[in-house]
Enzyme design. Structure first.
Site, PDB file in Angstrom:
ATOM      1  N   ARG A  16      36.532  40.409  41.399  1.00  0.00           N
ATOM      2  CA  ARG A  16      35.086  40.467  41.570  1.00  0.00           C
ATOM      3  C   ARG A  16      34.705  41.470  42.669  1.00  0.00           C
ATOM      4  NH1 ARG A  16      31.513  35.973  41.295  1.00  0.00           N
ATOM      5  NH2 ARG A  16      33.304  34.578  41.314  1.00  0.00           N
ATOM      6  N   ILE A  76      47.168  47.100  41.439  1.00  0.00           N
ATOM      7  CA  ILE A  76      47.793  46.003  40.691  1.00  0.00           C
ATOM      8  C   ILE A  76      46.766  44.999  40.185  1.00  0.00           C
ATOM      9  CG2 ILE A  76      50.124  46.007  41.667  1.00  0.00           C
ATOM     10  CD1 ILE A  76      49.168  43.910  43.693  1.00  0.00           C
ATOM     11  N   GLY A  77      45.569  45.105  40.605  1.00  0.00           N
ATOM     12  CA  GLY A  77      44.596  44.121  40.125  1.00  0.00           C
ATOM     13  C   GLY A  77      43.197  44.469  40.561  1.00  0.00           C
ATOM     14  N   ASP A 105      35.937  29.048  43.663  1.00  0.00           N
ATOM     15  CA  ASP A 105      36.152  30.008  42.570  1.00  0.00           C
ATOM     16  C   ASP A 105      37.575  29.855  42.048  1.00  0.00           C
ATOM     17  OD1 ASP A 105      35.547  31.950  40.751  1.00  0.00           O
ATOM     18  OD2 ASP A 105      35.787  33.639  42.137  1.00  0.00           O
TER      19      ASP A 105
END
Ligand code: ADP
Ligand code: MG
Length: 517
Positions: free
Chosen positions: A228, A224-225, A348
């Site tokens: 980094r 799904i993703g 981040d």
């Protein structure tokens, strides 16, 4: 003859044990007469017992001695030590006692063990079955007793261990009810646990054993993703969806850091991604590092805004919950022993690291670069040199001017990134006209994957910031949102607002305005 010969001891692994036969009966009233080897008239009179001792001397000659033992010498009275002999000495010493009548020791069968023969030999030679079967029974009895004791100890150990793990599990946030559901594999158990842990704001997560159990029972559905470090999968556990982020061993430091952060006591918050479990699986060839979290089907804020415009209440809801999550992350809670929470800087923050929940609130995710600070003054910096996503870096980082020893400065880095994300949300809001297409901040100023030099040119040298639309400044609530953005992306980190200030201002805006969120 029914004798009360009491024969020596048995050597076992536990040391010398006495073999005890019939109890010695006391001499009748008035005492008894015994055979006595050294007495002048070869007899003696006693209120105790008659004794016979057989000794193999050094020269191999066997000598028999008969004598009297006085009552006071009989200790303990039933099985006096003087009527016993050590098993180790059975080849050289044998003793017998009796008190069944006058001169009872005359015919007392007291025999030495045959040299180098085992226990039954002497009894066999005497023809007295008591000795053979008694010793054997005793050995069997002792071995059985030892086995029983060991089994009992093992059972006790297992019981204590189970009780310990159950108590640990029960103590876990979510309590017994959720644990029961979990054990029974009932759907809803995980949500109940994570939900309870979140609302109570308490613990640092499930017990490690349960984390591992869950992780080992997850089946992966589809990717799904990708970020980094890890690939993120939709996983299913007992009918519930969860997100599984996988790290390669190369990024172990990042996995460790993220897990460490999520397990910080009191980190759980409705606007921070809910941690479920961590596991490292080693199949002998490769190690897989897993991080299991709540799954949010709407995906990241970036995905969501790309797909969907937001209305004003939606915008306020997203912005408030984001500031709320960040304020909690930044806040240090000083508590007794383990009950405090260190201040944490995300480092981040960006729309791809924020998830959108079904209730349109944000959940801040990806703590792989986060740093913690507690009141001892210690900043726990990650062991990697990555410094966030270039597009979201503030001027002081682009200029390498960040004071890493000052935690307020590190939090101000997040606040700058917060301003950019607030802008992304507001930019996609239908306010005074239709919503604009989604845009990354600085989309018109830098290329798709800008380097530090390109970003520095725009943000530090030209002092450019994402554009504030004219109509935004005309009325609330956008007016205040614009002010917040500007005050969060000031070049001077010390002049920026805190996340808590942003949260409170939006809360006030909602409270005093006519928009319900
Ligand atoms: P990385 O550390 O590799 O950047 P992230 O934690 O940022 O990984 O996740 C990468 C992407 O995976 C996110 O941008 C999001 O699209 C998706 N994702 C991560 N966690 C979840 C989740 N819990 N639910 C839904 N999607 C997720
Ligand atoms: Mg990420």
């Amino acid at each position: 003859m029914k004798s009360s010969i009491i024969f020596g001891c048995i050597l076992s692994g536990f040391g010398a044990l006495w073999s005890v036969g019939d109890a010695i009966k006391p001499a009748p009233l008035g005492g008894i007469t015994c055979v006595c080897t050294l007495c002048p008239n070869k007899t003696c009179h006693t209120d105790g017992v008659c004794l016979t001792q057989v000794v193999r001397q050094k020269d191999g000659v066997v000598v028999r001695w008969d004598n009297c033992l006085a009552k006071y010498q009989l200790f303990p009275p039933e099985h006096p030590f003087l009527c016993l002999v050590s098993e180790a000495l059975r080849e050289t010493n044998a003793v017998g006692c009796c008190a069944e009548g006058d001169l009872c020791n005359r015919d007392l069968n007291v025999t030495l063990a045959e040299p180098l023969t085992l226990a039954p030999a002497s009894a066999a030679s005497t023809g007295d079955p008591w000795e053979t079967s008694g010793s054997r029974q005793l050995i069997i009895g002792i071995v059985a007793a030892v086995i029983v004791v060991l089994v009992l100890l093992a059972a006790l150990g297992v019981f204590m261990w189970r009780r310990h793990t159950t108590q640990l599990a029960a103590k876990a946030p979510g309590g017994k009810e959720a644990m029961r559901l979990l054990e029974e594999g009932q759907s809803g158990a995980l949500s109940a646990l994570v939900g309870e842990m979140t609302t109570s704001g308490s613990g640092s997560g499930l017990p490690l054993l349960i984390q591992r159990t869950i992780a080992r029972q997850v089946s992966l559905i589809n990717p799904i993703g990708k970020g980094r470090y890890g690939e993120v999968y939709l996983g299913r556990w007992q009918g519930e969806n969860i997100a599984v982020k996988m790290f390669s061993t190369r990024d172990e430091a990042s996995w460790k850091r993220e897990v460490e952060m999520y397990q910080t006591v009191m980190l759980r918050h409705e606007n921070l991604l809910g941690f479920i479990a961590a596991d490292n699986k080693d199949n002998g060839l490769v190690t897989q590092l897993w991080l299991l979290t709540e799954y949010h089907e709407l995906g990241s804020l970036y995905d969501y805004l790309t797909r969907t415009p937001v209305d004003v209440p939606g915008m306020l809801r997203l912005c408030f919950s984001l500031a709320n999550g960040l304020a909690h992350l930044h806040m240090e809670i000083v508590g007794v022993s383990t009950l405090g929470k260190p201040a944490i800087a995300h480092r981040d923050l960006k729309s791809k690291n924020i998830l959108v929940k079904r209730n349109l609130q944000c959940a801040i995710a990806d703590l792989g670069l986060a740093v913690a600070y507690d009141h001892t003054g210690h900043i726990n910096l990650p062991h990697n040199d990555k410094v966030g996503t270039v597009r979201y870096l503030p001027p002081e980082v682009l200029d390498s001017n960040l004071n890493l020893t000052n935690f307020e400065s590190i939090k101000a880095v997040d606040v700058y990134a917060l301003a950019l994300v607030l802008w992304e949300i507001c930019h996609r809001c239908a306010f005074a006209g239709p919503a604009a297409e989604y845009e990354l901040p600085y989309a018109n100023d830098v290329p798709g994957d800008p380097d530090v030099g390109q970003m520095r040119e725009v943000v530090v040298v030209k002092k450019t910031r994402p554009s504030i639309h004219n109509q935004w400044s005309t009325r609330e609530p956008m007016q205040t949102m614009c002010r917040l953005m500007r005050e969060c992306w000031y070049p001077n980190p010390q002049a920026r607002l805190t996340a808590l200030r942003v949260k409170k201002t939006i809360a006030q805006l909602v409270a005093t305005g006519d928009v319900k969120i």
